[in-house]
Design an enzyme around this catalytic site. Structure first.
Site, short mmCIF file in Angstrom:
data_model
loop_
_atom_site.label_atom_id
_atom_site.label_comp_id
_atom_site.label_asym_id
_atom_site.label_seq_id
_atom_site.Cartn_x
_atom_site.Cartn_y
_atom_site.Cartn_z
N ARG A 196 16.79 -5.03 4.06
CA ARG A 196 17.70 -4.99 5.22
C ARG A 196 17.82 -6.36 5.87
O ARG A 196 18.88 -6.74 6.37
CB ARG A 196 17.23 -3.94 6.23
N ASP A 209 7.69 -3.51 5.40
CA ASP A 209 8.98 -2.93 5.02
C ASP A 209 10.13 -3.67 5.72
O ASP A 209 9.97 -4.20 6.81
CB ASP A 209 8.99 -1.44 5.40
N GLY A 210 11.29 -3.67 5.06
CA GLY A 210 12.50 -4.21 5.68
C GLY A 210 13.04 -5.50 5.07
O GLY A 210 13.98 -6.09 5.61
N LEU A 248 -12.66 -13.39 6.11
CA LEU A 248 -11.60 -12.37 6.19
C LEU A 248 -11.42 -11.72 4.82
O LEU A 248 -11.36 -12.43 3.82
CB LEU A 248 -10.30 -13.08 6.61
N ARG A 295 3.64 -0.19 10.50
CA ARG A 295 4.78 -0.21 9.58
C ARG A 295 5.92 -0.94 10.27
O ARG A 295 6.28 -0.60 11.40
CB ARG A 295 5.22 1.18 9.15
N GLU A 314 -4.87 4.87 13.67
CA GLU A 314 -3.81 4.84 14.68
C GLU A 314 -2.57 4.23 14.01
O GLU A 314 -2.67 3.19 13.33
CB GLU A 314 -4.23 3.96 15.87
N HIS A 354 12.82 -10.67 -0.01
CA HIS A 354 11.45 -10.62 -0.56
C HIS A 354 10.79 -11.99 -0.47
O HIS A 354 9.61 -12.11 -0.18
CB HIS A 354 11.46 -10.11 -2.00
C1 IPE Z 1 6.83 1.33 1.19
O1 IPE Z 1 8.12 0.87 1.40
C2 IPE Z 1 6.17 0.55 0.08
C3 IPE Z 1 5.86 -0.84 0.38
C4 IPE Z 1 6.00 -1.43 1.54
C5 IPE Z 1 5.34 -1.60 -0.72
P1 IPE Z 1 9.38 1.54 0.69
O2 IPE Z 1 10.57 0.82 1.18
O3 IPE Z 1 9.16 1.59 -0.77
O4 IPE Z 1 9.31 3.04 1.25
P2 IPE Z 1 10.46 4.13 1.43
O5 IPE Z 1 11.17 4.24 0.11
O6 IPE Z 1 11.37 3.65 2.51
O7 IPE Z 1 9.72 5.37 1.85
C1 IPE Z 2 9.64 -4.00 1.51
O1 IPE Z 2 10.98 -4.19 1.75
C2 IPE Z 2 9.21 -4.57 0.18
C3 IPE Z 2 8.89 -3.55 -0.85
C4 IPE Z 2 8.85 -2.26 -0.65
C5 IPE Z 2 8.60 -4.02 -2.19
P1 IPE Z 2 12.10 -3.26 1.13
O2 IPE Z 2 12.54 -3.86 -0.17
O3 IPE Z 2 11.66 -1.85 1.03
O4 IPE Z 2 13.26 -3.42 2.21
P2 IPE Z 2 14.25 -2.30 2.74
O5 IPE Z 2 13.42 -1.14 3.17
O6 IPE Z 2 15.17 -1.98 1.61
O7 IPE Z 2 14.96 -2.96 3.89
MG MG Z 3 11.82 -0.27 2.26
#
Ligand code: IPE
Ligand code: IPE
Ligand code: MG
Length: 245
Positions: A28, A24-25, A135, A192, A211, A41
């Site tokens: 941002r 995630d992130g 792996l 996460r 965990e 991405h």
């Molecule tokens: C979770 O991230 C899904 C993936 C990493 C693929 P999201 O960015 O979609 O989750 P929320 O919306 O913050 O819960």
């Molecule tokens: C994770 O990054 C990728 C996917 C969920 C597809 P995000 O796109 O959710 O990035 P943020 O959470 O908006 O920063």
């Molecule tokens: Mg996200």
């Protein structure tokens, strides 16, 4: 005065055998640089490459990556299309590198919702790497745990209704056989990134005793050293499974 107990020292032999990551992130990361989300991405895909390589070097037997959730379709159409484009690119360009690294790729999720060419690329990639044993790399695409549990429930309900399965025969092992992860060990460690502390519909059944490690690093910045830190944290934990330790 009693002294505080020393933190348990990491046991280098204590797993984990299966690490799952909610990547995630990306958005941002891009926003902080004034870039479009797709740039995050793209850099996220680079992080996938680094972490897969790192997992192999750290001798982690199984790595599962959450790449696209059943809820991610609710994003703007151009972002979904960018993500699908990157996925196509990844499946075609990374497969040789995965293969060279001895990785067996499996895609977990509802393939019915994906474009035909992506479904074909997934099948080709799985076929190409299926004999590899260094792996296991599982990538969750169009994956949602509630969807997975409902599908499994429907399959079992049909068997019961047809008289082929006594309801009493549905135990944890029988249920797991209908999940998309049938035959795979449960994750020991779920990481996460990006500071969010939630599961977001990821492997709800399988993570019953995982965990959880939440790190502030945004996914495009994540690398082998972050993976090692999360594993060190995992090894300091005491897993009890409801017992007394
Ligand atoms: C979770 O991230 C899904 C993936 C990493 C693929 P999201 O960015 O979609 O989750 P929320 O919306 O913050 O819960
Ligand atoms: C994770 O990054 C990728 C996917 C969920 C597809 P995000 O796109 O959710 O990035 P943020 O959470 O908006 O920063
Ligand atoms: Mg996200």
């Amino acid at each position: 005065m009693p002294t505080a107990p020393l933190p348990a020292s990491p046991d280098p032999t204590a797993g984990p055998s299966h690490v799952a990551i909610i990547m995630d992130g990306n958005g941002r990361w891009a926003k902080a640089r004034g870039l479009p989300r797709v740039a995050g991405h793209r850099r996220g895909a680079d992080a996938v490459r680094r972490v897969v390589r790192g997992a192999g070097e750290l001798k982690i037997p199984m790595l599962t990556l959450f790449a696209f959730s059943t809820e991610n379709w609710t994003r703007p159409a151009d972002e979904v299309s960018d993500l699908m484009g990157l996925l196509r690119h990844y499946l075609r360009s990374e497969i040789e590198e995965l293969h060279r690294n001895g990785a067996r790729l499996r895609v977990i999720g509802n393939r019915g919702g994906l474009a035909d060419d992506i479904v074909r690329d997934i099948a080709d990639a799985e076929q190409r790497t299926h004999a590899n044993a260094r792996l296991d790399v599982n990538i969750c695409i169009n994956y949602g745990a509630r969807d997975e549990i409902l599908q499994a429930t429907r399959v079992l309900a049909r068997k019961v209704a047809a008289g082929d399965l006594p309801a009493e025969a549905i135990d944890e092992q029988r249920f797991e056989r209908e999940l998309l992860t049938a035959g795979m060990p449960d994750p020991d460690l779920v990481i996460r990134t990006s500071g969010e502390q939630r599961i977001s519909n990821f492997l709800l059944w399988q993570c019953a005793y995982a965990e959880l490690v939440f790190v502030d690093t945004l996914w495009p910045d994540f690398g082998k050293e972050h993976l090692e830190q999360a594993i060190a944290e995992f090894r300091r934990r005491e897993r009890r499974y409801g017992g007394v330790g």
